[in-house]
Design an enzyme around this catalytic site. Structure first.
Site, PDB file in Angstrom:
ATOM      1  N   GLY A  54       0.768  -1.248   0.000  1.00  0.00           N
ATOM      2  CA  GLY A  54       0.000   0.000   0.000  1.00  0.00           C
ATOM      3  C   GLY A  54       0.788   1.279   0.000  1.00  0.00           C
ATOM      4  O   GLY A  54       0.204   2.358  -0.146  1.00  0.00           O
ATOM      5  N   GLU A  97       4.409  -6.453   1.743  1.00  0.00           N
ATOM      6  CA  GLU A  97       3.880  -6.896   0.447  1.00  0.00           C
ATOM      7  C   GLU A  97       3.746  -5.724  -0.524  1.00  0.00           C
ATOM      8  O   GLU A  97       2.651  -5.393  -0.975  1.00  0.00           O
ATOM      9  CB  GLU A  97       2.487  -7.525   0.630  1.00  0.00           C
ATOM     10  CG  GLU A  97       2.449  -8.776   1.469  1.00  0.00           C
ATOM     11  CD  GLU A  97       1.016  -9.284   1.672  1.00  0.00           C
ATOM     12  OE1 GLU A  97       0.059  -8.533   1.374  1.00  0.00           O
ATOM     13  OE2 GLU A  97       0.855 -10.430   2.119  1.00  0.00           O
ATOM     14  N   PRO A  98       4.847  -5.076  -0.877  1.00  0.00           N
ATOM     15  CA  PRO A  98       4.740  -3.907  -1.757  1.00  0.00           C
ATOM     16  C   PRO A  98       4.486  -4.297  -3.213  1.00  0.00           C
ATOM     17  O   PRO A  98       5.029  -5.279  -3.707  1.00  0.00           O
ATOM     18  CB  PRO A  98       6.117  -3.246  -1.624  1.00  0.00           C
ATOM     19  CG  PRO A  98       7.045  -4.367  -1.285  1.00  0.00           C
ATOM     20  CD  PRO A  98       6.243  -5.344  -0.472  1.00  0.00           C
ATOM     21  N   GLY A  99       3.644  -3.549  -3.862  1.00  0.00           N
ATOM     22  CA  GLY A  99       3.403  -3.728  -5.289  1.00  0.00           C
ATOM     23  C   GLY A  99       3.738  -2.425  -6.016  1.00  0.00           C
ATOM     24  O   GLY A  99       4.790  -2.278  -6.652  1.00  0.00           O
ATOM     25  N   CYS A 107     -15.006   4.681 -27.587  1.00  0.00           N
ATOM     26  CA  CYS A 107     -16.298   5.371 -27.559  1.00  0.00           C
ATOM     27  C   CYS A 107     -16.847   5.432 -26.148  1.00  0.00           C
ATOM     28  O   CYS A 107     -17.859   4.798 -25.823  1.00  0.00           O
ATOM     29  CB  CYS A 107     -17.287   4.646 -28.466  1.00  0.00           C
ATOM     30  SG  CYS A 107     -16.552   4.224 -30.037  1.00  0.00           S
ATOM     31  N   GLU A 108     -16.154   6.139 -25.271  1.00  0.00           N
ATOM     32  CA  GLU A 108     -16.585   6.374 -23.893  1.00  0.00           C
ATOM     33  C   GLU A 108     -16.044   7.735 -23.513  1.00  0.00           C
ATOM     34  O   GLU A 108     -14.874   8.012 -23.749  1.00  0.00           O
ATOM     35  CB  GLU A 108     -15.937   5.364 -22.923  1.00  0.00           C
ATOM     36  CG  GLU A 108     -16.237   3.917 -23.176  1.00  0.00           C
ATOM     37  CD  GLU A 108     -17.473   3.442 -22.442  1.00  0.00           C
ATOM     38  OE1 GLU A 108     -18.003   4.191 -21.592  1.00  0.00           O
ATOM     39  OE2 GLU A 108     -17.906   2.320 -22.745  1.00  0.00           O
ATOM     40  N   TYR A 120      -0.278  -1.551 -11.982  1.00  0.00           N
ATOM     41  CA  TYR A 120      -1.702  -1.428 -12.302  1.00  0.00           C
ATOM     42  C   TYR A 120      -1.905  -0.761 -13.669  1.00  0.00           C
ATOM     43  O   TYR A 120      -2.837   0.005 -13.870  1.00  0.00           O
ATOM     44  CB  TYR A 120      -2.453  -0.703 -11.165  1.00  0.00           C
ATOM     45  CG  TYR A 120      -2.193  -1.372  -9.840  1.00  0.00           C
ATOM     46  CD1 TYR A 120      -2.697  -2.629  -9.581  1.00  0.00           C
ATOM     47  CD2 TYR A 120      -1.373  -0.778  -8.872  1.00  0.00           C
ATOM     48  CE1 TYR A 120      -2.424  -3.288  -8.384  1.00  0.00           C
ATOM     49  CE2 TYR A 120      -1.084  -1.425  -7.672  1.00  0.00           C
ATOM     50  CZ  TYR A 120      -1.617  -2.678  -7.440  1.00  0.00           C
ATOM     51  OH  TYR A 120      -1.343  -3.332  -6.265  1.00  0.00           O
TER      52      TYR A 120
END
Ligand SMILES: *Cc1c(COP(=O)(O)O)cnc(C)c1O
Length: 446
Positions: free
Chosen positions: A241, A284-286, A354-355, A382
């Site tokens: 986190g 637990e680093p991401g 198309c959004e 991510y």
């Protein structure tokens, strides 16, 4: 630029020893570029802070699960935090050791548990009583003894720490704090489970240390309570986190995250002060390992103006990098080659999907021409892992730069691959008139 490894050299954005523009020519765009040196640098900051302490680093695979990224961390001696059977297979394929894997996740399926038991992972981070029973049952069937850490929701009041960018997920994750002691007793009573620790994970993109210290206090008190019931817990997993800088240097963050070494030392010192230095701490680093080690390169297709507003329409989209559309996340965007012959103007950088949510950056001051390359920074975590094939867009290629070398670590998908597993209706399916008749009958019933 948020990273030391992506920097301008004579007006050309470079990563390590390589300019990025030729990589975009060679591999096409949109293109994810990762720096091995940046991954290594971030990991070594964790490793330095853990050296000589009772602590280990478990890379959170979901942040970026490319085999080459896992390979880099495995060679550095990292352990791994996984959340699926797929991630287990990836870690093993990349040279990680099963005995250094913790298996997290709120919805572990039977086949995933079975695979993890067969591989002999180090520990299951269990999130509910039903999961304890399922794990025990499958362990009994396979003749295994499963090591268990209870994932507890420490219920840290986010409002006392308003700097937590993404808030706290209090609903579906973990065992309620007040129910953890009972869950420990259940674990002790199940013959194929061994309780070895507690775990928590309080959120993501956290930019202050205080919520971690509050969580530690609660978790250490809980460990003491559980140990008075007769269990012996050797480890505490504090989760991941830690946030990163997404803004360019000089432009101040609302709250800049603490540096990795400072953060780890603060946690370990706090644990020692509380008299728990004998317990192994798991990190637990991401994001803080991979986020600033990657950029997404994209080419400007069109510059268009509608009313007062200017748009740079690029060839990357929300399917390639979801974070802006999903979380209104900010990513620094720079040209790859700085120009002096174009007037800077404010652009919304948007993709072709198309959004209306399909944008990568809003109101960015850029001096650009159609055909120019842009780099979207802070895309190492991510990023690709959350990409999709929406609008039948093949997913981007990925390249790892290592000094003066660039390695293609994932080929760009082809359109043929996208529907290779699909099928049209068989030749003997209903005829047109039969199908019409069916539809009419069904509509009447509805
Ligand atoms: C997502 C996750 C992490 C990693 O979080 P980051 O914010 O990327 O550091 C670690 N542990 C668990 C259990 C997670 O779900």
């Amino acid at each position: 630029m948020p990273s030391d490894f992506f920097r301008f050299i004579n007006g050309h954005l470079s990563v390590e020893d390589l300019p990025l523009a030729p990589l975009a020519e060679r591999f096409g765009t949109p293109l994810y570029i990762y720096s091995r040196a940046a991954l290594t640098h971030a990991y070594c900051a964790y490793a330095r802070a853990c050296a000589g302490r009772n602590a280990r680093i478990y890379y959170a695979v979901k942040a970026n699960s490319a085999l080459a990224v896992l390979d880099v961390f495995a060679r550095l001696g990292a352990s791994f935090d996984i959340v699926s059977g797929g991630e287990l297979a990836r870690v093993l394929a990349a040279g990680g050791r099963a005995g250094q894997i913790v298996f997290s996740g709120v919805g572990k399926q039977r086949h995933e548990i079975r695979a993890a038991l067969c591989a002999k992972v180090q520990c299951f981070n269990v999130e509910s009583a039903p999961e304890l029973h399922r794990l025990n049952e499958i362990a009994a069937q396979t003749g295994a003894q499963a090591r268990v850490a209870l994932r507890v929701n420490p219920d840290i009041d986010a409002r006392t720490h308003p700097y937590i960018a993404t808030g706290l997920k209090t609903d579906k994750f973990g065992i309620a704090f007040d129910e953890a002691r009972a869950a420990a007793r259940i674990t002790a009573a199940l013959s194929h489970l061994t309780l070895v620790g507690l775990a928590c994970h309080i959120g993501s993109q956290i930019t202050a240390t205080a919520p971690y210290l509050d969580a530690l206090d609660k978790m250490l008190a809980l460990i003491e309570a559980i140990e008075t019931d007769g269990a012996a817990l050797s480890h505490l997993d504090i989760g991941g986190g830690l946030g990163i800088h997404y803004r360019p240097a000089g432009e101040t963050n609302a709250e800049p995250p603490p540096g990795i070494e400072h953060f780890v030392s603060s946690v370990l010192d706090h644990v020692a002060q509380r008299g728990h230095a004998h317990r192994t701490l798991l990190f637990e680093p991401g994001r803080s390992l991979a986020g600033n080690a990657g950029a997404l390169l994209t080419r400007i297709e069109y510059l268009k103006q509608s009313g007062e507003k200017r748009f740079a329409i690029v060839d990357a989209a929300m399917n390639d990098l979801m974070r802006p559309a999903m979380y209104q996340a900010y990513h620094d965007i720079t040209p790859v080659i700085q120009r002096k012959d174009a007037m800077p103007a404010l652009y919304d950088v948007a993709g072709p999907i198309c959004e209306s949510g399909d944008w990568l950056g809003r109101a960015r001051r850029l001096a650009v021409q159609p055909g120019d390359l842009l780099a979207v920074h802070g895309a190492g975590a991510y990023g690709f892992v959350m990409s999709s094939n929406y609008n039948t867009r093949p997913r981007a290629a990925e390249v790892m730069v290592d000094g003066a070398q660039a390695y293609l670590i994932r080929e760009r998908e082809t359109v043929e691959q996208l529907f290779a597993g699909e099928a049209r209706l068989p030749a003997d399916a209903l005829s047109y008139s039969q199908a019409r008749h069916h539809a009419a009958q069904a509509a009447k019933i509805l």
